[in-house]
Write a protein that holds these residues in place. Structure first.
Motif, PDB file in Angstrom:
ATOM      1  N   VAL A 134       8.690 -90.161 -63.974  1.00  0.00           N
ATOM      2  CA  VAL A 134       9.301 -91.499 -63.995  1.00  0.00           C
ATOM      3  C   VAL A 134      10.041 -91.737 -62.689  1.00  0.00           C
ATOM      4  CG1 VAL A 134      11.021 -92.969 -65.102  1.00  0.00           C
ATOM      5  CG2 VAL A 134       9.525 -91.534 -66.502  1.00  0.00           C
ATOM      6  N   GLY A 135       9.817 -92.912 -62.092  1.00  0.00           N
ATOM      7  CA  GLY A 135      10.537 -93.273 -60.876  1.00  0.00           C
ATOM      8  C   GLY A 135      11.957 -93.711 -61.185  1.00  0.00           C
ATOM      9  N   GLN A 136      12.101 -94.890 -61.795  1.00  0.00           N
ATOM     10  CA  GLN A 136      13.408 -95.423 -62.167  1.00  0.00           C
ATOM     11  C   GLN A 136      13.404 -95.777 -63.652  1.00  0.00           C
ATOM     12  OE1 GLN A 136      16.061 -95.668 -60.199  1.00  0.00           O
ATOM     13  NE2 GLN A 136      15.108 -95.194 -58.231  1.00  0.00           N
ATOM     14  N   THR A 137      14.534 -95.589 -64.314  1.00  0.00           N
ATOM     15  CA  THR A 137      14.644 -95.846 -65.747  1.00  0.00           C
ATOM     16  C   THR A 137      15.682 -96.923 -66.015  1.00  0.00           C
ATOM     17  OG1 THR A 137      14.071 -93.556 -66.266  1.00  0.00           O
ATOM     18  CG2 THR A 137      15.124 -94.835 -68.001  1.00  0.00           C
ATOM     19  N   LEU A 138      15.311 -97.894 -66.850  1.00  0.00           N
ATOM     20  CA  LEU A 138      16.221 -98.962 -67.253  1.00  0.00           C
ATOM     21  C   LEU A 138      16.423 -98.881 -68.765  1.00  0.00           C
ATOM     22  CD1 LEU A 138      14.599-101.896 -65.238  1.00  0.00           C
ATOM     23  CD2 LEU A 138      16.721-100.713 -64.659  1.00  0.00           C
ATOM     24  N   LEU A 139      17.671 -98.806 -69.194  1.00  0.00           N
ATOM     25  CA  LEU A 139      17.993 -98.832 -70.618  1.00  0.00           C
ATOM     26  C   LEU A 139      18.260-100.270 -71.042  1.00  0.00           C
ATOM     27  CD1 LEU A 139      20.583 -95.906 -70.619  1.00  0.00           C
ATOM     28  CD2 LEU A 139      18.210 -95.753 -71.310  1.00  0.00           C
ATOM     29  N   VAL A 140      17.740-100.668 -72.178  1.00  0.00           N
ATOM     30  CA  VAL A 140      18.040-101.988 -72.735  1.00  0.00           C
ATOM     31  C   VAL A 140      18.851-101.768 -74.002  1.00  0.00           C
ATOM     32  CG1 VAL A 140      17.120-104.171 -73.585  1.00  0.00           C
ATOM     33  CG2 VAL A 140      15.927-102.947 -71.759  1.00  0.00           C
ATOM     34  N   LEU A 141      20.083-102.281 -74.003  1.00  0.00           N
ATOM     35  CA  LEU A 141      21.036-102.031 -75.081  1.00  0.00           C
ATOM     36  C   LEU A 141      21.479-103.343 -75.717  1.00  0.00           C
ATOM     37  CD1 LEU A 141      23.483 -99.638 -73.168  1.00  0.00           C
ATOM     38  CD2 LEU A 141      21.399 -98.997 -74.357  1.00  0.00           C
ATOM     39  N   SER A 142      22.041-103.224 -76.921  1.00  0.00           N
ATOM     40  CA  SER A 142      22.704-104.363 -77.556  1.00  0.00           C
ATOM     41  C   SER A 142      23.796-103.833 -78.465  1.00  0.00           C
ATOM     42  CB  SER A 142      21.718-105.201 -78.368  1.00  0.00           C
ATOM     43  OG  SER A 142      21.234-104.480 -79.480  1.00  0.00           O
ATOM     44  N   GLY A 143      24.817-104.627 -78.687  1.00  0.00           N
ATOM     45  CA  GLY A 143      25.897-104.203 -79.563  1.00  0.00           C
ATOM     46  C   GLY A 143      25.553-104.361 -81.028  1.00  0.00           C
ATOM     47  N   ILE A 203      12.711 -96.175 -78.576  1.00  0.00           N
ATOM     48  CA  ILE A 203      13.533 -95.187 -79.287  1.00  0.00           C
ATOM     49  C   ILE A 203      14.324 -95.840 -80.423  1.00  0.00           C
ATOM     50  CG2 ILE A 203      15.328 -93.410 -78.987  1.00  0.00           C
ATOM     51  CD1 ILE A 203      14.467 -92.826 -76.340  1.00  0.00           C
ATOM     52  N   ASP A 204      13.995 -97.072 -80.745  1.00  0.00           N
ATOM     53  CA  ASP A 204      14.616 -97.726 -81.895  1.00  0.00           C
ATOM     54  C   ASP A 204      13.924 -97.171 -83.143  1.00  0.00           C
ATOM     55  OD1 ASP A 204      15.842 -99.340 -83.708  1.00  0.00           O
ATOM     56  OD2 ASP A 204      15.401-101.222 -82.686  1.00  0.00           O
ATOM     57  N   LEU A 205      14.380 -96.012 -83.611  1.00  0.00           N
ATOM     58  CA  LEU A 205      13.659 -95.243 -84.632  1.00  0.00           C
ATOM     59  C   LEU A 205      13.508 -95.976 -85.958  1.00  0.00           C
ATOM     60  CD1 LEU A 205      15.097 -91.641 -84.072  1.00  0.00           C
ATOM     61  CD2 LEU A 205      13.113 -92.731 -83.017  1.00  0.00           C
ATOM     62  N   ASP A 235      13.816 -98.948 -74.881  1.00  0.00           N
ATOM     63  CA  ASP A 235      14.376 -99.807 -75.914  1.00  0.00           C
ATOM     64  C   ASP A 235      15.179 -98.920 -76.860  1.00  0.00           C
ATOM     65  OD1 ASP A 235      14.890-102.011 -77.509  1.00  0.00           O
ATOM     66  OD2 ASP A 235      13.074-101.740 -78.702  1.00  0.00           O
ATOM     67  N   THR A 236      16.496 -99.038 -76.792  1.00  0.00           N
ATOM     68  CA  THR A 236      17.378 -98.137 -77.533  1.00  0.00           C
ATOM     69  C   THR A 236      17.731 -98.705 -78.907  1.00  0.00           C
ATOM     70  OG1 THR A 236      19.386 -99.158 -76.656  1.00  0.00           O
ATOM     71  CG2 THR A 236      18.397 -97.385 -75.349  1.00  0.00           C
ATOM     72  N   PRO A 237      18.266 -97.862 -79.798  1.00  0.00           N
ATOM     73  CA  PRO A 237      18.752 -98.371 -81.080  1.00  0.00           C
ATOM     74  C   PRO A 237      19.928 -99.326 -80.857  1.00  0.00           C
ATOM     75  CG  PRO A 237      18.568 -95.977 -81.115  1.00  0.00           C
ATOM     76  CD  PRO A 237      18.411 -96.408 -79.698  1.00  0.00           C
ATOM     77  N   GLU A 278      22.169 -91.811 -83.227  1.00  0.00           N
ATOM     78  CA  GLU A 278      21.012 -91.666 -82.341  1.00  0.00           C
ATOM     79  C   GLU A 278      21.237 -92.339 -80.991  1.00  0.00           C
ATOM     80  OE1 GLU A 278      19.508 -94.652 -85.574  1.00  0.00           O
ATOM     81  OE2 GLU A 278      20.921 -92.993 -85.438  1.00  0.00           O
ATOM     82  N   HIS A 279      22.034 -93.400 -80.993  1.00  0.00           N
ATOM     83  CA  HIS A 279      22.394 -94.083 -79.749  1.00  0.00           C
ATOM     84  C   HIS A 279      23.191 -93.139 -78.854  1.00  0.00           C
ATOM     85  CE1 HIS A 279      24.466 -97.176 -77.260  1.00  0.00           C
ATOM     86  NE2 HIS A 279      23.394 -97.895 -77.499  1.00  0.00           N
ATOM     87  N   ILE A 280      24.124 -92.421 -79.442  1.00  0.00           N
ATOM     88  CA  ILE A 280      24.919 -91.443 -78.697  1.00  0.00           C
ATOM     89  C   ILE A 280      24.018 -90.331 -78.164  1.00  0.00           C
ATOM     90  CG2 ILE A 280      26.757 -89.723 -78.897  1.00  0.00           C
ATOM     91  CD1 ILE A 280      28.016 -91.561 -81.046  1.00  0.00           C
ATOM     92  N   SER A 281      23.040 -89.906 -78.971  1.00  0.00           N
ATOM     93  CA  SER A 281      22.118 -88.852 -78.546  1.00  0.00           C
ATOM     94  C   SER A 281      21.317 -89.276 -77.317  1.00  0.00           C
ATOM     95  CB  SER A 281      21.168 -88.507 -79.696  1.00  0.00           C
ATOM     96  OG  SER A 281      20.271 -87.487 -79.313  1.00  0.00           O
ATOM     97  N   VAL A 282      20.861 -90.527 -77.300  1.00  0.00           N
ATOM     98  CA  VAL A 282      20.133 -91.043 -76.142  1.00  0.00           C
ATOM     99  C   VAL A 282      21.002 -90.957 -74.898  1.00  0.00           C
ATOM    100  CG1 VAL A 282      19.106 -93.098 -75.103  1.00  0.00           C
ATOM    101  CG2 VAL A 282      18.650 -92.561 -77.496  1.00  0.00           C
ATOM    102  N   MET A 283      22.237 -91.438 -75.006  1.00  0.00           N
ATOM    103  CA  MET A 283      23.131 -91.475 -73.852  1.00  0.00           C
ATOM    104  C   MET A 283      23.471 -90.070 -73.351  1.00  0.00           C
ATOM    105  SD  MET A 283      23.326 -94.570 -73.287  1.00  0.00           S
ATOM    106  CE  MET A 283      23.257 -96.178 -74.032  1.00  0.00           C
ATOM    107  N   GLU A 284      23.726 -89.154 -74.275  1.00  0.00           N
ATOM    108  CA  GLU A 284      24.077 -87.789 -73.862  1.00  0.00           C
ATOM    109  C   GLU A 284      22.932 -87.108 -73.124  1.00  0.00           C
ATOM    110  OE1 GLU A 284      25.298 -85.907 -77.464  1.00  0.00           O
ATOM    111  OE2 GLU A 284      27.399 -86.492 -77.221  1.00  0.00           O
TER     112      GLU A 284
END
Length: 274
Positions: free
Chosen positions: A12-21, A50-52, A131-133, A139-145
């Protein structure tokens, strides 16, 4: 540090996370459209869903029900969306027996799957959209860690809708990113006004400006407003490429401009306050 990031997002070159509250703000729709915009600019793009509990990306891209191939080394090969193999996707949806199956897993199993999705994919892309949860769940915390020390991670794009109840939830998301030291690339205000398909007039049925005010208050970049357009909703339901079919629409123009901003972010990044 090297051991913590070993094997994560290789190729992967660059990674973009897409989040929402919160859910329901169009996070997955925005993730798909940003990926399509980057592809139209000539980049090789991947989407990691990754939105399981709500894996909707395959349907939006028209690849629902495809099989995932495995290499002799045990890596998963992403499902290609287009013939020239410039857009690919991996989602938990590909591994479910039925699209109606519910994912009833406890935290440890979800976290193990997230780690596997981050380390077992044979990517070969310039940009990866994750695409995050929604929210700040386990699981959101797991992605970030797993990702915060990964060199390829450019940062996070946060999606909100204009009304105050959504903005309040996203404000907590900004706090979460800053505490976990995830670079915030900016805020997108989705569903910002309804564009009439007949007269093209925009009506602010869900209010307007909340996302921009939040960005100003949080000291982060405001990336733009994406209006409600019936054609966009229809394309995501049917798995069609909205940006190709409605290239001059208001939403398409805004999304392409946002993608252009994000591809140049690493030249002049807006770092979060440490």
């Amino acid at each position: 540090m090297a051991a913590a990031t070993e094997g994560i997002l290789e190729g992967v070159g660059q990674t973009l996370l897409v989040l929402s509250g919160k859910g329901g703000v169009g996070k997955s729709t925005v993730a798909v459209q940003l990926a399509l915009a980057l592809r139209s600019s000539g980049h090789r793009v991947g989407i990691l869903d990754i939105d399981l509990c709500g894996p909707s990306i395959p349907r939006m891209l028209g690849v629902e029900g495809r099989d995932v191939l495995t290499t002799p080394q045990g890596k998963w090969v992403p499902v290609y969306v287009d013939e020239d193999k410039r857009l690919s996707v991996i989602s938990l949806a590909f591994f479910l027996d039925s699209k109606n199956d519910a994912v009833i897993w406890r935290g440890p199993k979800k976290n193990a799957m997230i780690k596997q999705l981050l380390t077992s994919i044979m990517w070969d892309v310039d940009y990866l959209i994750i695409d995050t949860p929604p929210g700040t769940s386990d699981e959101h915390i797991s992605v970030m860690e797993n990702l915060r020390s990964t060199p390829s991670v450019l940062g996070a794009v946060v999606v909100t809708t204009p009304q105050l109840v959504a903005v309040a939830d996203v404000a907590r998301e900004l706090t979460f990113c800053k505490r976990t030291k995830i670079n915030i690339l900016g805020i997108i205000e989705n569903m910002s006004g309804f564009v009439c398909p007949n007269c093209s007039e925009c009506s602010n049925i869900l209010a307007s400006g909340g996302g921009e005010q939040l960005a100003e208050h949080g000291g982060v970049r405001f990336l733009g407003r994406v209006p409600i357009e019936p054609q966009l909703a229809q394309c995501t339901e049917e798995g069609h490429n909205y940006l190709d079919q409605y290239t001059t629409s208001t939403a398409a123009t805004v999304l392409k401009a946002i993608a252009d901003i994000l591809t140049h972010t690493h030249d002049d990044p807006m770092e979060v306050e440490k």
